[in-house]
Scaffold this motif. Sequence first.
Motif, PDB file in Angstrom:
ATOM      1  N   LYS A 307       0.833  -1.220   0.000  1.00 16.04           N
ATOM      2  CA  LYS A 307       0.000   0.000   0.000  1.00 16.04           C
ATOM      3  C   LYS A 307       0.862   1.262   0.000  1.00 16.04           C
ATOM      4  CE  LYS A 307      -4.031  -2.122   2.191  1.00 16.04           C
ATOM      5  NZ  LYS A 307      -3.537  -3.506   2.037  1.00 16.04           N
ATOM      6  N   VAL A 308       1.802   1.296  -0.930  1.00 17.88           N
ATOM      7  CA  VAL A 308       2.711   2.425  -1.080  1.00 17.88           C
ATOM      8  C   VAL A 308       2.735   2.834  -2.549  1.00 17.88           C
ATOM      9  CG1 VAL A 308       4.164   1.687   0.855  1.00 17.88           C
ATOM     10  CG2 VAL A 308       4.722   0.930  -1.487  1.00 17.88           C
ATOM     11  N   VAL A 309       3.454   3.898  -2.835  1.00 18.90           N
ATOM     12  CA  VAL A 309       3.745   4.282  -4.219  1.00 18.90           C
ATOM     13  C   VAL A 309       5.186   3.895  -4.508  1.00 18.90           C
ATOM     14  CG1 VAL A 309       4.072   6.217  -5.815  1.00 18.90           C
ATOM     15  CG2 VAL A 309       2.093   6.176  -4.288  1.00 18.90           C
ATOM     16  N   VAL A 310       5.412   3.273  -5.634  1.00 22.55           N
ATOM     17  CA  VAL A 310       6.762   2.884  -6.043  1.00 22.55           C
ATOM     18  C   VAL A 310       7.172   3.731  -7.246  1.00 22.55           C
ATOM     19  CG1 VAL A 310       8.232   1.040  -6.943  1.00 22.55           C
ATOM     20  CG2 VAL A 310       6.547   0.530  -5.178  1.00 22.55           C
ATOM     21  N   VAL A 311       8.321   4.384  -7.123  1.00 23.09           N
ATOM     22  CA  VAL A 311       8.931   5.090  -8.250  1.00 23.09           C
ATOM     23  C   VAL A 311      10.105   4.236  -8.711  1.00 23.09           C
ATOM     24  CG1 VAL A 311      10.125   7.170  -9.020  1.00 23.09           C
ATOM     25  CG2 VAL A 311       8.225   7.359  -7.403  1.00 23.09           C
ATOM     26  N   LEU A 312       9.879   3.469  -9.751  1.00 24.12           N
ATOM     27  CA  LEU A 312      10.899   2.566 -10.281  1.00 24.12           C
ATOM     28  C   LEU A 312      11.789   3.341 -11.252  1.00 24.12           C
ATOM     29  CD1 LEU A 312      11.953  -0.418 -10.512  1.00 24.12           C
ATOM     30  CD2 LEU A 312      10.413  -0.627 -12.479  1.00 24.12           C
ATOM     31  N   LYS A 313      13.034   3.553 -10.853  1.00 19.39           N
ATOM     32  CA  LYS A 313      13.955   4.350 -11.662  1.00 19.39           C
ATOM     33  C   LYS A 313      14.530   3.517 -12.806  1.00 19.39           C
ATOM     34  CE  LYS A 313      16.250   5.163  -7.881  1.00 19.39           C
ATOM     35  NZ  LYS A 313      17.163   5.654  -6.828  1.00 19.39           N
ATOM     36  N   GLY A 314      14.625   4.129 -13.962  1.00 19.59           N
ATOM     37  CA  GLY A 314      15.175   3.421 -15.111  1.00 19.59           C
ATOM     38  C   GLY A 314      15.248   4.333 -16.322  1.00 19.59           C
ATOM     39  N   ALA A 315      15.442   3.724 -17.495  1.00 16.90           N
ATOM     40  CA  ALA A 315      15.472   4.511 -18.731  1.00 16.90           C
ATOM     41  C   ALA A 315      14.171   5.286 -18.881  1.00 16.90           C
ATOM     42  CB  ALA A 315      15.688   3.589 -19.926  1.00 16.90           C
ATOM     43  N   VAL A 316      13.068   4.655 -18.482  1.00 13.48           N
ATOM     44  CA  VAL A 316      11.771   5.309 -18.331  1.00 13.48           C
ATOM     45  C   VAL A 316      11.325   5.040 -16.905  1.00 13.48           C
ATOM     46  CG1 VAL A 316       9.355   5.334 -19.043  1.00 13.48           C
ATOM     47  CG2 VAL A 316      11.150   5.055 -20.765  1.00 13.48           C
ATOM     48  N   ASP A 317      11.078   6.079 -16.136  1.00 15.20           N
ATOM     49  CA  ASP A 317      10.649   5.896 -14.749  1.00 15.20           C
ATOM     50  C   ASP A 317       9.197   5.433 -14.727  1.00 15.20           C
ATOM     51  OD1 ASP A 317      13.107   6.786 -13.826  1.00 15.20           O
ATOM     52  OD2 ASP A 317      12.454   8.879 -13.719  1.00 15.20           O
ATOM     53  N   VAL A 318       8.927   4.459 -13.865  1.00 18.21           N
ATOM     54  CA  VAL A 318       7.573   3.935 -13.709  1.00 18.21           C
ATOM     55  C   VAL A 318       7.076   4.320 -12.324  1.00 18.21           C
ATOM     56  CG1 VAL A 318       6.143   1.854 -13.614  1.00 18.21           C
ATOM     57  CG2 VAL A 318       8.024   2.008 -15.269  1.00 18.21           C
ATOM     58  N   ILE A 319       5.954   5.018 -12.268  1.00 17.34           N
ATOM     59  CA  ILE A 319       5.383   5.464 -11.001  1.00 17.34           C
ATOM     60  C   ILE A 319       4.048   4.756 -10.832  1.00 17.34           C
ATOM     61  CG2 ILE A 319       4.626   7.443  -9.651  1.00 17.34           C
ATOM     62  CD1 ILE A 319       6.582   8.345 -12.627  1.00 17.34           C
ATOM     63  N   THR A 320       3.887   3.968  -9.774  1.00 20.38           N
ATOM     64  CA  THR A 320       2.676   3.159  -9.628  1.00 20.38           C
ATOM     65  C   THR A 320       2.254   3.011  -8.181  1.00 20.38           C
ATOM     66  OG1 THR A 320       1.685   0.995 -10.126  1.00 20.38           O
ATOM     67  CG2 THR A 320       4.033   1.023  -9.573  1.00 20.38           C
ATOM     68  N   ASP A 321       0.947   2.913  -7.980  1.00 15.61           N
ATOM     69  CA  ASP A 321       0.400   2.570  -6.663  1.00 15.61           C
ATOM     70  C   ASP A 321      -0.197   1.165  -6.679  1.00 15.61           C
ATOM     71  OD1 ASP A 321      -1.915   2.855  -8.129  1.00 15.61           O
ATOM     72  OD2 ASP A 321      -2.749   4.488  -6.918  1.00 15.61           O
ATOM     73  N   SER A 329       9.084   9.715 -19.314  1.00 13.43           N
ATOM     74  CA  SER A 329      10.097   9.491 -20.345  1.00 13.43           C
ATOM     75  C   SER A 329      10.766  10.794 -20.775  1.00 13.43           C
ATOM     76  CB  SER A 329       9.466   8.809 -21.564  1.00 13.43           C
ATOM     77  OG  SER A 329       8.426   9.618 -22.098  1.00 13.43           O
ATOM     78  N   VAL A 330      10.674  11.822 -19.931  1.00 13.54           N
ATOM     79  CA  VAL A 330      11.345  13.088 -20.230  1.00 13.54           C
ATOM     80  C   VAL A 330      12.833  12.825 -20.463  1.00 13.54           C
ATOM     81  CG1 VAL A 330      12.000  15.343 -19.271  1.00 13.54           C
ATOM     82  CG2 VAL A 330       9.685  14.449 -18.933  1.00 13.54           C
ATOM     83  N   ARG A 331      13.402  13.459 -21.486  1.00 16.85           N
ATOM     84  CA  ARG A 331      14.811  13.223 -21.802  1.00 16.85           C
ATOM     85  C   ARG A 331      15.701  13.620 -20.632  1.00 16.85           C
ATOM     86  NH1 ARG A 331      15.480   9.986 -26.304  1.00 16.85           N
ATOM     87  NH2 ARG A 331      14.166  10.717 -28.002  1.00 16.85           N
ATOM     88  N   GLY A 332      16.553  12.702 -20.200  1.00 12.68           N
ATOM     89  CA  GLY A 332      17.508  12.979 -19.139  1.00 12.68           C
ATOM     90  C   GLY A 332      18.915  13.053 -19.694  1.00 12.68           C
ATOM     91  N   ALA A 333      19.855  12.495 -18.965  1.00 13.05           N
ATOM     92  CA  ALA A 333      21.255  12.484 -19.401  1.00 13.05           C
ATOM     93  C   ALA A 333      21.704  11.038 -19.610  1.00 13.05           C
ATOM     94  CB  ALA A 333      22.147  13.158 -18.362  1.00 13.05           C
ATOM     95  N   PRO A 334      22.528  10.791 -20.617  1.00 12.42           N
ATOM     96  CA  PRO A 334      23.040   9.435 -20.836  1.00 12.42           C
ATOM     97  C   PRO A 334      24.132   9.061 -19.846  1.00 12.42           C
ATOM     98  CG  PRO A 334      23.987  10.927 -22.441  1.00 12.42           C
ATOM     99  CD  PRO A 334      22.986  11.728 -21.667  1.00 12.42           C
TER     100      PRO A 334
END
Length: 425
Positions: A307-321, A329-334
């Motif tokens: 029962k939390v929110v998970v921000v899964l960091k990666g090439a595309v961040d996944v935010i889920t409850d 998928s905002v452009r970041g840095a390589p």
Amino acid sequence: KATVSVLNWRLRGARADPAPFPRMPPCLCGAVLYADGQVLEGEQYVKVWTDEHGGQRVFCEECGERFIDTVAKAGADGQRKPAARTAFDPFGVQVKDEDPHVVDERMAQGVAAKLAPPMDFGRHKGESGRVCVWGGSDVYTGAPFFASLTVLRAGGELVYTLTPTEAVAGIKAYSPELMVTPFYSLERLETAALAEKEVEGVVKLFGTLASRFHAVVIGPGLGVSPALMNPLRTVLALMGTLGRLVPVVIDADALRHVAKNPEVLANVGHCVLTPNAREIKLFFPEDSGAKKRSASDMAKDVARRLKVVVVLKGAVDVITDGDQTLQCSVRGAPRRCGGIGDVLSGTLGLFLGWRVAEGKQFTVGILQACHAACALTRRASRDAFLKKRRAMSALDVIDALAQATNIYCPAELPVDGETDVAAES
């Protein structure tokens, strides 16, 4: 051969249009570009490359967008004709308005602007963001420093850095802006005869300070000593007795402790976990078949189960409850230098704190606030990379937050006694 010219922008120029050529569509960051590269707003530089076909390639240093003018040639009447504009991302890839990272950034900017407190002369010190960062150890002093400094650079006003006595001197030496408080002695926590008294000190100190916090970030550089579980359990239990909602971000080493003892999150109202693809596996037994699933599926499972929110960091961040999911998928840095995760945890703590302190929890969802924090961190990383390239470090990303934050959360100097209406809206 291509020629290069560099034209200076004026800050909020009120003069008449000086450009002899038609205005180009504005940059995504709001800068007003012209076919010859002149800009009325901002105080950066725009570089213009003119190719052998008479077209021009414009690079907006405000945000890193690139544009190419393919038909900017004089017509039969001698007047320059409006050019067709093609946008490129910071790394030269052609983009369109409907591309996911463009849509993501626009959505995040709207959410961040809603979350940010209004700028006026009637507010008091700390009212626009008070965040606690608990982390650090005798080995890791940089991580809590990065997270804490991020809170200030992204728009927060006060940050309380709680750290073991072994790390206090190092963090204080980094910056005079942080309120660094010795929280416990790791050596005493690891000594059986002294551990209980040390935890009592943790309870007393945190209980004294907790009423000031809008949000709490736990984990940057915390260390993995088993002795830390008792103070962690105690602090998270206290969070449920404050009588008000204080969001908690669990990051880095704290994820390891929580993965082994997930029951400690039971009393936390709004909790956000920030694992990467490797760390999310810590929440599943070694012999579990769940590890064969994708990281995003595991993140949804953990969010639903705890029962939390998970921000899964990666090439595309996944935010889920667990039920709803957003992707950033905002452009970041390589470049993947150490410390960027700490920047994200600080940004998350601030945005979640703003959401509650400003009464926006009914108008801005927690997933949207997390998405905006991810987008801002990525934007700052991108801007830092465009300046430093392979030399980019976490401190460069933090420095870039000033410009990125002003794009996401615009702030103007209000008239004396008046509120910044743009920020308030």
